[in-house]
Design a protein around this motif. Structure first.
Motif, short mmCIF file in Angstrom:
data_model
loop_
_atom_site.label_atom_id
_atom_site.label_comp_id
_atom_site.label_asym_id
_atom_site.label_seq_id
_atom_site.Cartn_x
_atom_site.Cartn_y
_atom_site.Cartn_z
N ARG A 296 0.86 -1.19 0.00
CA ARG A 296 0.00 0.00 0.00
C ARG A 296 0.89 1.23 0.00
O ARG A 296 1.74 1.40 0.88
CB ARG A 296 -0.94 0.01 1.20
N LEU A 297 0.71 2.06 -1.00
CA LEU A 297 1.57 3.22 -1.18
C LEU A 297 1.15 4.38 -0.29
O LEU A 297 0.11 4.33 0.38
CB LEU A 297 1.54 3.65 -2.65
N TYR A 298 1.96 5.42 -0.30
CA TYR A 298 1.72 6.61 0.53
C TYR A 298 0.36 7.23 0.27
O TYR A 298 -0.23 7.85 1.15
CB TYR A 298 2.83 7.65 0.26
N ASP A 299 -0.17 7.09 -0.96
CA ASP A 299 -1.45 7.71 -1.32
C ASP A 299 -2.62 6.74 -1.21
O ASP A 299 -3.70 6.98 -1.73
CB ASP A 299 -1.39 8.27 -2.74
N PHE A 300 -2.39 5.59 -0.51
CA PHE A 300 -3.40 4.56 -0.26
C PHE A 300 -3.71 3.69 -1.47
O PHE A 300 -4.58 2.81 -1.40
CB PHE A 300 -4.72 5.17 0.30
N THR A 301 -3.01 3.88 -2.56
CA THR A 301 -3.12 2.93 -3.67
C THR A 301 -2.56 1.59 -3.21
O THR A 301 -1.48 1.53 -2.62
CB THR A 301 -2.33 3.43 -4.89
N THR A 302 -3.30 0.52 -3.44
CA THR A 302 -2.85 -0.80 -3.02
C THR A 302 -2.51 -1.64 -4.25
O THR A 302 -3.29 -1.74 -5.19
CB THR A 302 -3.94 -1.52 -2.20
N ILE A 303 -1.31 -2.23 -4.22
CA ILE A 303 -0.83 -3.06 -5.32
C ILE A 303 -0.63 -4.48 -4.81
O ILE A 303 -0.02 -4.69 -3.75
CB ILE A 303 0.51 -2.52 -5.87
N ASN A 304 -1.13 -5.46 -5.53
CA ASN A 304 -0.89 -6.86 -5.23
C ASN A 304 -0.16 -7.50 -6.40
O ASN A 304 -0.56 -7.30 -7.56
CB ASN A 304 -2.21 -7.61 -4.98
N ARG A 305 0.89 -8.23 -6.11
CA ARG A 305 1.62 -8.96 -7.13
C ARG A 305 1.78 -10.41 -6.70
O ARG A 305 2.13 -10.68 -5.54
CB ARG A 305 3.00 -8.34 -7.37
N SER A 306 1.52 -11.33 -7.61
CA SER A 306 1.55 -12.76 -7.27
C SER A 306 2.37 -13.54 -8.28
O SER A 306 2.51 -13.14 -9.44
CB SER A 306 0.12 -13.33 -7.23
N ALA A 307 2.87 -14.68 -7.83
CA ALA A 307 3.53 -15.64 -8.71
C ALA A 307 3.24 -17.03 -8.16
O ALA A 307 3.09 -17.21 -6.94
CB ALA A 307 5.03 -15.39 -8.77
N THR A 308 3.15 -18.00 -9.05
CA THR A 308 2.77 -19.36 -8.65
C THR A 308 3.93 -20.32 -8.88
O THR A 308 4.53 -20.35 -9.96
CB THR A 308 1.53 -19.83 -9.43
N LEU A 309 4.21 -21.11 -7.85
CA LEU A 309 5.27 -22.10 -7.91
C LEU A 309 4.79 -23.37 -8.61
O LEU A 309 3.58 -23.60 -8.75
CB LEU A 309 5.73 -22.45 -6.49
N ALA A 310 5.72 -24.22 -8.98
CA ALA A 310 5.36 -25.48 -9.64
C ALA A 310 4.68 -26.44 -8.67
O ALA A 310 3.89 -27.29 -9.08
CB ALA A 310 6.63 -26.13 -10.21
N GLY A 311 4.97 -26.31 -7.38
CA GLY A 311 4.36 -27.19 -6.38
C GLY A 311 4.25 -26.45 -5.06
O GLY A 311 4.88 -25.40 -4.86
N PRO A 312 3.44 -26.95 -4.13
CA PRO A 312 3.22 -26.25 -2.86
C PRO A 312 4.43 -26.32 -1.94
O PRO A 312 5.19 -27.29 -1.96
CB PRO A 312 2.02 -26.99 -2.26
N THR A 313 4.60 -25.28 -1.13
CA THR A 313 5.71 -25.23 -0.18
C THR A 313 5.26 -24.62 1.12
O THR A 313 4.28 -23.85 1.16
CB THR A 313 6.88 -24.41 -0.75
N ASP A 314 5.96 -24.94 2.19
CA ASP A 314 5.79 -24.26 3.47
C ASP A 314 7.13 -23.73 3.97
O ASP A 314 7.32 -23.47 5.15
CB ASP A 314 5.17 -25.20 4.52
N GLN A 315 8.08 -23.58 3.05
CA GLN A 315 9.44 -23.20 3.40
C GLN A 315 9.62 -21.68 3.36
O GLN A 315 9.32 -21.03 2.34
CB GLN A 315 10.43 -23.86 2.45
N ALA A 316 10.14 -21.13 4.45
CA ALA A 316 10.32 -19.68 4.55
C ALA A 316 11.24 -19.14 3.46
O ALA A 316 10.98 -18.08 2.89
CB ALA A 316 10.88 -19.33 5.94
N GLY A 317 12.32 -19.87 3.16
CA GLY A 317 13.27 -19.40 2.17
C GLY A 317 12.64 -19.26 0.80
O GLY A 317 12.86 -18.27 0.09
N ALA A 318 11.85 -20.26 0.40
CA ALA A 318 11.21 -20.23 -0.92
C ALA A 318 10.20 -19.09 -1.00
O ALA A 318 10.12 -18.38 -2.01
CB ALA A 318 10.53 -21.57 -1.19
N ILE A 319 9.43 -18.91 0.07
CA ILE A 319 8.43 -17.83 0.09
C ILE A 319 9.12 -16.48 0.04
O ILE A 319 8.73 -15.59 -0.72
CB ILE A 319 7.55 -17.95 1.34
N ALA A 320 10.18 -16.33 0.84
CA ALA A 320 10.88 -15.04 0.90
C ALA A 320 11.54 -14.70 -0.43
O ALA A 320 11.49 -13.55 -0.87
CB ALA A 320 11.93 -15.08 2.02
#
Length: 436
Positions: A296-320
């Protein structure tokens, strides 16, 4: 589509603010704003008295104060809202086994699964009126607006038509008559960006939208969104009322007192948040494929960006790693130049299994932040609106605090408007109050 108006949508009116007015007699009939009340805060709910002045949810608290400075600005008391919500959902589940919660104050109910003599309009209207009366009784006077229709989409629209304390029934066969004159913004998912794209194409009302082919809508707004708009513009919605709503995502986000501009600092914050998200996933035996950052920017504009992995993970390193890459794209595009007030990481596309060998081990040289990170904006110890108790005066709520002093109004839902007293913030006779 159903042959009867057997889908009910119930929405508690100005819920958080209404609970505050119920529990604080001195605020009844006066403007109340609930949310983050600091300079960086955002409005969660405004009472109808505040809405007269233009205050709306998702508005910055700074703007709300400019519009209605005489309102009571209170932090949320989620324990109180949850208690009321449980009372209301108890009533709904006694009526039907198929109740789909949308939030603490909102739900769909499938009346076709209820034990009713029939589903004719007169019958379901009578049932809805009875439910509204029961809600008011068990909650101490809170009102609910109800819509009845042949689908979830139309029922939700109906519940908004006569707020507050309204009851609207849309008889089967009349759905398009209701929809056609409405602005396209009435359709779920049509926000400012989609509205502007449609406006440029000369599409303003649902009637306009109904005339557009699915191919043209796909060209304008994308395949998934375009197909959905094409169906809803024709009142086509066969979604079932789902009593068990699975967790759709796990996320962590924070608002900061000072706008963030430094990329390495924001990357470290995302890394810390990714670690928290991973811990929650593991705790619940979940994993996910889609990583999203919320900015969320200084002017309250909210931006969402996503990417999808080949398989599910619960690993902090991969998410980060993926979260930092998404942030990098925003920096490259220059979208964060004015400063960032909110930053968050989420994981969706959840599963209850993990592709163990997709990323190897979870080693990541940046998993632990090595920069001094700013603390997220936090509510004060004596937050406006919180419940307190004084050894002599009894129960009350925090009216305000600052400069070593906390001011309390002593009243409860069961008493008249009470007196106001001020104390030192470390006065041992004044303590937070929590119901046992």
């Amino acid at each position: 589509m159903r042959a009867h108006a057997s889908v009910m949508h119930l929405d508690l009116d100005a819920f958080y603010a209404s609970v505050e007015q119920r529990d604080k007699p001195s605020l009844r009939g006066k403007p109340v704003v609930v949310g983050g009340i600091s300079g960086r805060g955002v409005v969660s709910t405004a009472s109808y008295e505040a809405r007269v002045f233009g205050v709306r949810s998702a508005m910055s608290t700074r703007e709300a104060r400019a519009l209605c400075g005489h309102a009571a600005f209170l932090y949320p008391r989620f324990h109180a809202y949850k208690k009321v919500s449980e009372q209301v959902f108890g009533i709904l589940r006694e009526l039907s086994p198929l109740v789909e919660p949308l939030s603490l104050d909102e739900a769909f109910v499938d009346l076709a699964a209820a034990d009713l003599p029939d589903l004719e309009v007169d019958t379901v209207t009578e049932i809805a009126a009875r439910i509204r009366a029961e809600v008011a009784e068990v909650t101490g006077g809170l009102s609910a607006s109800v819509g009845l229709a042949s689908s979830k989409f139309i029922a939700k629209i109906a519940s908004d038509l006569d707020k507050p304390d309204g009851l609207v029934v849309v008889s089967p066969g009349t759905e398009l008559d209701l929809l056609r004159p409405m602005n396209v913004k009435v359709i779920p998912g049509v926000g400012p960006a989609t509205t502007e794209r449609l406006r440029r194409a000369g599409i303003h009302t649902v009637a306009d939208l109904e005339q557009v082919s699915v191919e043209e809508l796909v060209r304008l707004v994308g395949r998934s969104h375009g197909t959905n708009l094409h169906q809803l513009a024709r009142a086509q919605d066969d979604r079932r009322v789902e009593p068990e709503r699975e967790t759709k995502s796990v996320s962590v986000e924070s608002t900061y007192d000072t706008d963030l501009t430094d990329r390495p600092l924001m990357e470290q914050i995302l890394t810390r948040q990714a670690t928290e998200v991973a811990a929650r996933l593991k705790k619940n035996g979940l994993s996910g494929r889609t990583i999203t950052i919320k900015v969320r920017l200084y002017d309250f504009t909210t931006i969402n960006r996503s990417a999808t992995l080949a398989g599910p993970t619960d690993q902090a390193g991969a998410i980060a790693r993926l979260a930092r890459a998404l942030l990098g794209e925003l920096f490259t595009a220059g979208e964060t130049a004015g400063g960032v007030r909110l930053l968050g990481v989420g994981v969706s596309g959840l599963a209850d299994w993990i592709q163990e060998d997709l990323f190897g081990d979870d080693t990541d040289e940046d998993t632990e932040p090595d920069l001094p990170l700013p603390e997220p904006a936090r509510r004060p110890t004596w937050a406006a609106g919180m419940d307190v108790v004084h050894a002599e005066m009894g129960r009350g709520w925090v009216w305000g605090s600052g400069r070593g002093v906390v001011t309390v109004r002593f009243e409860t839902a069961e008493t008249p408007a009470g007196p106001v007293r001020s104390y030192a913030v470390d006065d041992p006779d004044l303590q937070p109050f929590t119901e046992s």
